[in-house]
Scaffold this active site. Sequence first.
Site, PDB file in Angstrom:
ATOM      1  N   HIS A  72       0.845  -1.192   0.000  1.00 25.27           N
ATOM      2  CA  HIS A  72       0.000   0.000   0.000  1.00 25.27           C
ATOM      3  C   HIS A  72       0.882   1.245   0.000  1.00 25.27           C
ATOM      4  O   HIS A  72       1.784   1.374   0.837  1.00 25.27           O
ATOM      5  CB  HIS A  72      -0.908   0.017   1.231  1.00 25.27           C
ATOM      6  CG  HIS A  72      -2.112  -0.869   1.087  1.00 25.27           C
ATOM      7  ND1 HIS A  72      -3.263  -0.701   1.822  1.00 25.27           N
ATOM      8  CD2 HIS A  72      -2.348  -1.925   0.270  1.00 25.27           C
ATOM      9  CE1 HIS A  72      -4.153  -1.622   1.477  1.00 25.27           C
ATOM     10  NE2 HIS A  72      -3.609  -2.373   0.539  1.00 25.27           N
ATOM     11  N   TYR A 201      -9.390   5.636   6.933  1.00 21.45           N
ATOM     12  CA  TYR A 201      -9.580   6.052   8.317  1.00 21.45           C
ATOM     13  C   TYR A 201     -10.630   7.160   8.329  1.00 21.45           C
ATOM     14  O   TYR A 201     -10.405   8.235   7.767  1.00 21.45           O
ATOM     15  CB  TYR A 201      -8.268   6.590   8.906  1.00 21.45           C
ATOM     16  CG  TYR A 201      -7.229   5.531   9.179  1.00 21.45           C
ATOM     17  CD1 TYR A 201      -6.984   5.109  10.479  1.00 21.45           C
ATOM     18  CD2 TYR A 201      -6.485   4.958   8.150  1.00 21.45           C
ATOM     19  CE1 TYR A 201      -6.023   4.136  10.754  1.00 21.45           C
ATOM     20  CE2 TYR A 201      -5.525   3.986   8.411  1.00 21.45           C
ATOM     21  CZ  TYR A 201      -5.305   3.585   9.711  1.00 21.45           C
ATOM     22  OH  TYR A 201      -4.352   2.622   9.981  1.00 21.45           O
ATOM     23  N   PRO A 293      -4.514   0.455  18.554  1.00 21.70           N
ATOM     24  CA  PRO A 293      -4.238  -0.036  17.201  1.00 21.70           C
ATOM     25  C   PRO A 293      -4.363   1.003  16.099  1.00 21.70           C
ATOM     26  O   PRO A 293      -4.034   0.701  14.948  1.00 21.70           O
ATOM     27  CB  PRO A 293      -5.281  -1.150  17.027  1.00 21.70           C
ATOM     28  CG  PRO A 293      -6.390  -0.784  17.958  1.00 21.70           C
ATOM     29  CD  PRO A 293      -5.741  -0.124  19.132  1.00 21.70           C
ATOM     30  N   LYS A 297       1.040   0.075  15.046  1.00 26.64           N
ATOM     31  CA  LYS A 297       2.424   0.057  15.510  1.00 26.64           C
ATOM     32  C   LYS A 297       2.813  -1.162  16.353  1.00 26.64           C
ATOM     33  O   LYS A 297       4.000  -1.419  16.558  1.00 26.64           O
ATOM     34  CB  LYS A 297       2.705   1.324  16.334  1.00 26.64           C
ATOM     35  CG  LYS A 297       2.783   2.581  15.495  1.00 26.64           C
ATOM     36  CD  LYS A 297       4.090   2.648  14.742  1.00 26.64           C
ATOM     37  CE  LYS A 297       4.096   3.700  13.674  1.00 26.64           C
ATOM     38  NZ  LYS A 297       3.723   3.217  12.351  1.00 26.64           N
ATOM     39  N   TYR A 385       3.717   6.809   9.999  1.00 26.81           N
ATOM     40  CA  TYR A 385       2.922   5.634   9.647  1.00 26.81           C
ATOM     41  C   TYR A 385       3.779   4.568   8.968  1.00 26.81           C
ATOM     42  O   TYR A 385       3.642   3.376   9.247  1.00 26.81           O
ATOM     43  CB  TYR A 385       1.762   6.042   8.737  1.00 26.81           C
ATOM     44  CG  TYR A 385       0.678   4.992   8.625  1.00 26.81           C
ATOM     45  CD1 TYR A 385      -0.471   5.084   9.397  1.00 26.81           C
ATOM     46  CD2 TYR A 385       0.809   3.907   7.767  1.00 26.81           C
ATOM     47  CE1 TYR A 385      -1.474   4.120   9.317  1.00 26.81           C
ATOM     48  CE2 TYR A 385      -0.181   2.934   7.680  1.00 26.81           C
ATOM     49  CZ  TYR A 385      -1.316   3.047   8.460  1.00 26.81           C
ATOM     50  OH  TYR A 385      -2.295   2.087   8.383  1.00 26.81           O
TER      51      TYR A 385
END
Length: 401
Positions: A72, A201, A293, A297, A385
């Site tokens: 991704h 998200y 979550p 990580k 990220y």
Amino acid sequence: MRTTVGIIGAGPAGLLLARLLHNAGIDSVVLESHDREYVEHRQRAGILEQGTVDVLRAAGAGERMDREGLRHDGIELRFDRRRHRVDFPALTGGRSVMVYAQTEVCKDLIALQLADGGPLLFEAEALAVEGADSDRPRVRFRQHGREDVLDCDYVVGCDGFWGIARNAVPAGLTRVFERSYPYAWLGILADVAPSHDELVYARHDRGFALLSMRSPSVSRLYLQVAEGADAESWSDDAIWDELERRFETADGWTLDRGPITQKSVTPMRSYVHEPMRHGRLFLAGDAAHIVPPTGAKGLNLAVGDVVTFARALTYKKRTGGEELLDGYSATCLRRVWQAERFSYDMTSLLHPAPAATPFEGRLQLARLERIASSRAAETDLAEAYTGFPLEEPAEQGAEQG
């Protein structure tokens, strides 16, 4: 039974550590309280940072990941019925993430360990770590109803938050930092192709939602729910209806539905145990730290811990120096606290608290607007990220000193 490194726990951290040590010519024994089937089917994290992907490839565990994993190059943020894509490679100099479930990582590492690694003992329950502050620590364990002892030079506790390794650190030497969140995640697995090709998200006044996936035909989705919620109190239709509300956009995007095969509720908490080392006992992964979550990580932090330990022990084997082992806790905690910070930021950015005021809701939207309109803010998110660096400068400094 005797070995150089006794590893408690055959999750991804313990299994990867055993592989790294094997490749460095250092022997180890892995003790796992559950059977192989349990370990290979335990649903957990599914997002691998760039550094984790690189480590697995270098360890010889990347072939199936590269064939079946889903690379991704970004995520999508949704808020106020709008969509904003964060382009990872453009913001980070080419970094990305990989969607590849923890269960699959474990399967790959177990196969390697059983083929050419050291002993991997399933259904071997660690009972206690003794003599952690001596030069001959040992792990008492029970397998098939019989107690035995594993004598070691070092013990690494990769046995999770509920494991026994952390209990061997004297309470008087311990500092604990933690935060519980007043909400949880209702997670589902569904036999339907993901409705978007990257993670989504979504911040909504009704609560957070996340669209993820396990494969091109299996979707993994989450809803923010009340703390302590019962997954079975949600009907399948109610879950899909709520997901549709929270993912709604002004451009008519639609969410595809399918049969839900699994439901579970995940509590949200942050936790750090300092130090991560006591004598010859080293803590790694959830045994030392937990993150909510939202930032993806947990697994990646565990990988960072065991890479740090393996490098330190390999350095000692090569040079005789213990500088890197002595610095293990401080080195890991620098990365841990950055991940805690990012995970907290992502959580507070996207989850309306039960008692949140309209002012706080507007602040969340303002923060999201800032990310969508500022390359600097967007870059900060993308860099965190895709992963914080797995540090190597300490070894260079030790060699120069």
